[in-house]
Design a protein around this motif. Structure first.
Motif, PDB file in Angstrom:
ATOM      1  N   SER A 137       0.847  -1.194   0.000  1.00 38.48           N
ATOM      2  CA  SER A 137       0.000   0.000   0.000  1.00 38.48           C
ATOM      3  C   SER A 137       0.876   1.235   0.000  1.00 38.48           C
ATOM      4  N   PRO A 138       0.316   2.402  -0.313  1.00 36.17           N
ATOM      5  CA  PRO A 138       1.072   3.643  -0.153  1.00 36.17           C
ATOM      6  C   PRO A 138       1.223   3.976   1.319  1.00 36.17           C
ATOM      7  N   LYS A 139       2.277   4.698   1.644  1.00 40.45           N
ATOM      8  CA  LYS A 139       2.513   5.080   3.037  1.00 40.45           C
ATOM      9  C   LYS A 139       3.014   6.518   3.064  1.00 40.45           C
ATOM     10  N   ILE A 140       2.220   7.402   3.629  1.00 38.55           N
ATOM     11  CA  ILE A 140       2.535   8.827   3.592  1.00 38.55           C
ATOM     12  C   ILE A 140       3.334   9.274   4.818  1.00 38.55           C
ATOM     13  N   GLU A 141       4.293  10.145   4.561  1.00 44.41           N
ATOM     14  CA  GLU A 141       5.010  10.876   5.605  1.00 44.41           C
ATOM     15  C   GLU A 141       5.088  12.329   5.160  1.00 44.41           C
ATOM     16  N   ILE A 142       4.905  13.247   6.103  1.00 43.71           N
ATOM     17  CA  ILE A 142       5.015  14.668   5.771  1.00 43.71           C
ATOM     18  C   ILE A 142       6.018  15.343   6.690  1.00 43.71           C
ATOM     19  N   ASP A 143       6.590  16.432   6.200  1.00 44.73           N
ATOM     20  CA  ASP A 143       7.531  17.223   6.979  1.00 44.73           C
ATOM     21  C   ASP A 143       7.413  18.675   6.523  1.00 44.73           C
ATOM     22  N   PRO A 144       7.072  19.594   7.419  1.00 48.10           N
ATOM     23  CA  PRO A 144       6.854  19.416   8.858  1.00 48.10           C
ATOM     24  C   PRO A 144       5.375  19.143   9.157  1.00 48.10           C
ATOM     25  N   TYR A 145       5.106  18.895  10.444  1.00 52.43           N
ATOM     26  CA  TYR A 145       3.725  18.824  10.923  1.00 52.43           C
ATOM     27  C   TYR A 145       3.288  20.168  11.500  1.00 52.43           C
ATOM     28  N   ASN A 146       4.288  20.955  11.937  1.00 56.73           N
ATOM     29  CA  ASN A 146       4.039  22.294  12.471  1.00 56.73           C
ATOM     30  C   ASN A 146       5.017  23.249  11.805  1.00 56.73           C
ATOM     31  N   LYS A 167       6.545   6.278   1.436  1.00 57.01           N
ATOM     32  CA  LYS A 167       7.405   5.181   1.873  1.00 57.01           C
ATOM     33  C   LYS A 167       6.774   3.815   1.646  1.00 57.01           C
ATOM     34  N   GLY A 168       5.692   3.793   0.890  1.00 51.52           N
ATOM     35  CA  GLY A 168       5.010   2.538   0.622  1.00 51.52           C
ATOM     36  C   GLY A 168       5.425   1.900  -0.687  1.00 51.52           C
ATOM     37  N   LYS A 195      -0.022  13.051  -7.188  1.00 48.70           N
ATOM     38  CA  LYS A 195       0.434  11.660  -7.202  1.00 48.70           C
ATOM     39  C   LYS A 195       1.926  11.595  -6.884  1.00 48.70           C
ATOM     40  N   VAL A 196       2.273  10.698  -5.964  1.00 49.66           N
ATOM     41  CA  VAL A 196       3.664  10.500  -5.580  1.00 49.66           C
ATOM     42  C   VAL A 196       3.981   9.017  -5.732  1.00 49.66           C
ATOM     43  N   ALA A 197       4.958   8.700  -6.587  1.00 53.75           N
ATOM     44  CA  ALA A 197       5.308   7.305  -6.848  1.00 53.75           C
ATOM     45  C   ALA A 197       5.916   6.657  -5.610  1.00 53.75           C
ATOM     46  N   ALA A 198       5.897   5.338  -5.570  1.00 55.05           N
ATOM     47  CA  ALA A 198       6.462   4.596  -4.452  1.00 55.05           C
ATOM     48  C   ALA A 198       7.942   4.933  -4.280  1.00 55.05           C
ATOM     49  N   GLY A 199       8.339   5.248  -3.054  1.00 56.16           N
ATOM     50  CA  GLY A 199       9.728   5.562  -2.761  1.00 56.16           C
ATOM     51  C   GLY A 199      10.160   6.960  -3.164  1.00 56.16           C
ATOM     52  N   LYS A 200       9.254   7.798  -3.629  1.00 56.35           N
ATOM     53  CA  LYS A 200       9.585   9.153  -4.081  1.00 56.35           C
ATOM     54  C   LYS A 200       9.013  10.193  -3.121  1.00 56.35           C
ATOM     55  N   ASP A 227      -3.486   6.370   1.803  1.00 57.15           N
ATOM     56  CA  ASP A 227      -2.765   5.527   2.757  1.00 57.15           C
ATOM     57  C   ASP A 227      -3.799   4.915   3.696  1.00 57.15           C
ATOM     58  N   PRO A 228      -3.959   3.600   3.713  1.00 52.62           N
ATOM     59  CA  PRO A 228      -5.005   2.997   4.551  1.00 52.62           C
ATOM     60  C   PRO A 228      -4.746   3.156   6.041  1.00 52.62           C
ATOM     61  N   MET A 229      -3.503   3.387   6.412  1.00 52.05           N
ATOM     62  CA  MET A 229      -3.164   3.522   7.823  1.00 52.05           C
ATOM     63  C   MET A 229      -3.298   4.957   8.328  1.00 52.05           C
ATOM     64  N   ARG A 230      -3.048   5.932   7.440  1.00 53.77           N
ATOM     65  CA  ARG A 230      -3.073   7.338   7.842  1.00 53.77           C
ATOM     66  C   ARG A 230      -3.758   8.140   6.735  1.00 53.77           C
ATOM     67  N   SER A 231      -5.042   8.004   6.676  1.00 53.11           N
ATOM     68  CA  SER A 231      -5.785   8.620   5.574  1.00 53.11           C
ATOM     69  C   SER A 231      -5.896  10.134   5.707  1.00 53.11           C
ATOM     70  N   THR A 232      -5.760  10.669   6.929  1.00 54.71           N
ATOM     71  CA  THR A 232      -5.867  12.112   7.143  1.00 54.71           C
ATOM     72  C   THR A 232      -4.774  12.588   8.095  1.00 54.71           C
ATOM     73  N   LEU A 233      -3.973  13.532   7.620  1.00 55.66           N
ATOM     74  CA  LEU A 233      -2.969  14.187   8.454  1.00 55.66           C
ATOM     75  C   LEU A 233      -3.248  15.688   8.443  1.00 55.66           C
ATOM     76  N   SER A 234      -2.557  16.430   9.283  1.00 51.59           N
ATOM     77  CA  SER A 234      -2.761  17.875   9.298  1.00 51.59           C
ATOM     78  C   SER A 234      -1.443  18.606   9.505  1.00 51.59           C
ATOM     79  N   LEU A 235      -1.363  19.761   8.862  1.00 49.93           N
ATOM     80  CA  LEU A 235      -0.241  20.674   9.037  1.00 49.93           C
ATOM     81  C   LEU A 235      -0.752  21.871   9.814  1.00 49.93           C
ATOM     82  N   TYR A 236      -0.092  22.174  10.939  1.00 50.40           N
ATOM     83  CA  TYR A 236      -0.476  23.313  11.773  1.00 50.40           C
ATOM     84  C   TYR A 236       0.422  24.490  11.410  1.00 50.40           C
ATOM     85  N   LEU A 237      -0.189  25.523  10.843  1.00 46.53           N
ATOM     86  CA  LEU A 237       0.542  26.679  10.334  1.00 46.53           C
ATOM     87  C   LEU A 237       0.236  27.906  11.189  1.00 46.53           C
ATOM     88  N   THR A 238       1.299  28.599  11.623  1.00 47.76           N
ATOM     89  CA  THR A 238       1.123  29.819  12.404  1.00 47.76           C
ATOM     90  C   THR A 238       1.937  30.954  11.778  1.00 47.76           C
TER      91      THR A 238
END
Length: 259
Positions: A137-146, A167-168, A195-200, A227-238
């Motif tokens: 499956s696809p696996k999402i990671e984001i940077d930053p969260y804040n 990372k999926g 769209k983000v390819a696997a490993g990119k 991403d079935p494990m993390r379908s919704t993430l959030s970025l906190y912007l100030t």
């Protein structure tokens, strides 16, 4: 009664008083005693999405009525007392546990807590565990969260960089949710879905219009994906918004330093 007999009886009475005071001859009250056949259950390897079930059987091995006061769990599983909450000596009961593995992956353990009137162990911890196999499956990671965008002029935009990594093993598809933010990739509006390819990875520039009034600005940007494990993430912007008048005042105040 001669003095020797009196002394002997006094000594005997004194000894009895001592034994009673130390509890040596005290009769212990009947107590309940909870005993589980097993305190843990390992399901081994299972497929993600399965609902695992197990019944923990226990016995009242005491001489008084056992009372189950409460059954609670850590998140991710449910437990219910399926027998009576009051058990006579020698009577058996059971607690049924169900663990929904959706949204989990890898080695996972969950805990169940049983509170009773057993004076020696008023709370017992039970455990269910499994090795949850997740299909490709696809696996999402984001940077930053804040992200702190710093100072911005009223009427302009807060700018925030975002890095999205897949990372999926399958293609990641991402959509953004915010009432008025704009998203750019390589200087162009980001496609929907992105769209983000696997490993990119892909870098996204986020632009959020500032409010008319000055002061601190806080925004949440939702990032939804397949991403079935993390379908919704959030970025906190100030950020902090100042008016043109405030900017002019700051410039007048610190103009000598800025030269």
């Amino acid at each position: 009664m001669d003095k020797g007999e009196i002394a002997h009886r006094a000594l005997a009475i004194g000894g009895l008083v001592f034994l009673l005071s130390t509890g040596c001859l005290a009769v212990q009250a009947a107590q309940s005693r909870i005993k589980f056949q097993e305190a843990s259950r390992d399901f081994g390897k299972v497929k993600a999405g399965e609902v695992l079930a197990h019944a923990f059987v226990f016995t009242n091995e005491g001489e008084a009525t056992l009372i189950i006061k409460k059954v609670t769990t850590s998140c991710g599983c449910t437990a219910a007392l399926v027998s009576e909450d009051k058990l006579a000596p020698g009577q058996k009961g059971q607690i049924e546990v169900k663990f929904d593995t959706r949204g989990y992956g890898g080695r996972v353990s969950k805990f169940i807590f049983v509170d009773s009137n057993d004076p020696t162990q008023p709370r017992i911890q039970l455990e269910v565990s499994a090795d949850i196999e997740v299909p490709p499956s696809p696996k999402i990671e984001i940077d930053p969260y804040n992200y702190d965008a710093g100072l911005a002029l009223a009427g302009e935009e807060l700018l925030a960089p975002l890095r999205i990594v897949n990372k999926g093993e399958l293609e990641l598809r991402v959509e953004f949710n915010h009432r008025n933010a704009k998203f750019f990739v390589g200087g162009k509006p980001a496609p929907i879905p992105l769209k983000v390819a696997a490993g990119k990875e892909t870098k996204v520039d986020i632009k959020v219009p500032t409010q008319d009034k000055a002061g601190t600005m806080r925004e949440y940007i939702l990032i939804k994906s397949n991403d079935p494990m993390r379908s919704t993430l959030s970025l906190y912007l100030t950020g902090y918004i100042i008016s043109r008048e405030q900017l002019k005042e700051l410039f007048r105040k610190y103009k000598d330093i800025l030269r």
